[in-house]
Structure formats: structure tokens, C-alpha cells
Design a protein around this motif. Structure first.
Motif: not given
Ligand code: ZN
Length: 276
Positions: A92-104
Motif C-alpha cells: 500500500g505505501d507504494h501502490d494503494a492509489a494506483t487505481g485512483i491515478v489510473e482513473k484520473e
């Protein structure tokens, strides 16, 4: 009662692993050539700028995304120009926001095969990203004249990835190495691990790979691996690029290997006792 205890244990692990620098703002800066730092004071995020758009390595936690965006924009780049998202490993400390950045941004997510299930997982704290391209050891990710190579360096996670890239900086070419993670976390079982029977052998392979990589620019998934804060301060003070540190890289890999081997020996003597 059992539930409360489990919750307490989980909370304790989270607390033990967190660090005040994880969500602390850090200045965005050019490392060398077209490679930039846009992460927090410890959770490293790298931006590779190309005429065809940008590659982002790591996305950190969802609460860090505003800091990453701000860093990208402070450098004069556009968050919406993010074309490819890569990660160091599926924690999570490296990838938890991957889905968010992908969508945005609409960027393509490219992940080492063994970490794909974790990347696509929608379990609590997992990014639930859609993986557009599955990578393997030696896969090349190319965009606008830049080429990154994915090196499988497993153990810390099954698909832990060390990224390398030749960086053109002035008249020279520097070999950048972004270490995925050589670390044995608290709770890791190296001997008799039912979920990951080859974990110890995988760490052994990882150290062989890390020792084989030519390194000028020593970088990694956490700033703490390579002394981000100290080196940035030196750079600000006008020193020759302190991130060019082949000796620091060799010393780091050697020290981490020793630490791993010591823990492996300890667990062979005390089977069933996880890493402290
Ligand atoms: Zn990790």
C-alpha cells in the motif's frame, strides 16, 4: 473479544510500519536528465518525462496523491500527461492509489505478473486497479525515447520489481537503479512459509540480481534506502550530484544481504518464529 484482539493486532502492525515521513511533503526536484522526484519525504515516486508524456513509478497512499500532483505541477509538467504507471511492489505505501491515478489520468498500468493479483484486488487497502499490461523479468517499458527495464527481484513481494533506466544527463549516460525492496518485514516467515514456499530462495536470487546491475544513480522505493533527505540537502548546497553513488549502492546491497542471511539463519534455528 477475538475480533477486538485481531483488530488490535492489525492496528499495532500498521502503527509499527508507519513513519511520519510517509505523508510529509518534500520538494519536487530533478534527479538527473529526464528523471524527477515527485514523492513524499520517504515514499518515493519517480517521474520520467518524455515528449510522448510521462511515466510515474509508484503512487503511494490515496492521501498522498494531492502532494504528488502538486510536485508534478511545480516542475512544470501536467498530471494529466501521465501515460504509464509502474510500481516498485504491491504494498500500500507504494501502490494503494494506483487505481485512483489510473482513473484520473487514463494512464496504462503495467505490473510484474506475480504482483498482478494484489494490484487488481479490491480488498481493504488494495488499489483495485485494472492492469493493462503484465510484465515479466526483463520486460521493457518504452515511451518517447526512454526505456525502462523491469527486473524481477522477489521475496519482499512475489512480483517485487527493481527498475533500471539509462538516463542521458548532459554529455553522459547514467545507469539509474530503483531498488524494489530487499527488506524482510516484521512478521515475514522465511522457513516453512505455506503461502510463499520459495520466499528465502527468492531473496537469494534478488541479491544476485541487485549485485549484477550496473549502478550510477542509486534510488529505491523508500527515500530511506538511499539517503534521500541527506543527498537532497547536499544537492541544494551545490555539491556534485550526490545521487550518483555506486559505492553507496554496493554497500547498501551488501548490508541488506547480510541482514537477510542473519534472519534466515535465525529462523532456521527457530522455525515458526517470524521476523521481528
Ligand atoms: Zn513493501
Amino acid at each position: 473479544m477475538k475480533r477486538a484482539l485481531l483488530f488490535f493486532a492489525a492496528a499495532t502492525i500498521l502503527l509499527a510500519q508507519s513513519n511520519p515521513d510517509w505523508d510529509r511533503e518534500f520538494p519536487a526536484f530533478k534527479i538527473a536528465g529526464n528523471l524527477y522526484y515527485v514523492g513524499t519525504a520517504d515514499l518515493a515516486v519517480y517521474l520520467v518525462h518524455t515528449p510522448r508524456g510521462n511515466i510515474l513509478i509508484n503512487t503511494d497512499f490515496p492521501q498522498d496523491v494531492p502532494l504528488i500532483k502538486k510536485s508534478i505541477e511545480q516542475l512544470g509538467f501536467k498530471y494529466s500527461d501521465t501515460k504509464i504507471i509502474l510500481i516498485s511492489h504491491a504494498h500500500g505505501d507504494h501502490d494503494a492509489a494506483t487505481g485512483i491515478v489510473e482513473k484520473e489520468t487514463g494512464a496504462k498500468v503495467m505490473i510484474m505478473a506475480q504482483d498482478v493479483p494484489e494490484e487488481e484486488s479490491t480488498a481493504r487497502g488494495r488499489p483495485g486497479a485494472h492492469v493493462d499490461r503484465v510484465l515479466h523479468d526483463g520486460s521493457v517499458v518504452a515511451l518517447g525515447g526512454s526505456k525502462l527495464v523491469a527486473h524481477l527481484t522477489p521475496g519482499h513481494t512475489k512480483g517485487c520489481t527493481t527498475w533500471t533506466m539509462p538516463v542521458r544527463d548532459g554529455g553522459r549516460v547514467l545507469n539509474a537503479v530503483i531498488v524494489g525492496s530487499p527488506n524482510v518485514n516484521a512478521g515475514y516467515i522465511l522457513v516453512g512459509n505455506k503461502n510463499y514456499p520459495t520466499i528465502a530462495e527468492d531473496y537469494v536470487k534478488t541479491f544476485a540480481v541487485l549485485k549484477s546491475l550496473p549502478c550510477d544513480l542509486f534510488l529505491g522505493a523508500h527515500g530511506g534506502y538511499f539517503g534521500l533527505k541527506e543527498k537532497y540537502a547536499k544537492m541544494k548546497a551545490g555539491a556534485a550530484n550526490p545521487f550518483i553513488d555506486p559505492d553507496g549502492y554496493k554497500a547498501y546491497v551488501a548490508e541488506r544481504e547480510q541482514t537477510f542471511r542473519k534472519e534466515w539463519e535465525r529462523q532456521k534455528e527457530h522455525p515458526g518464529s517470524p521476523a521481528p
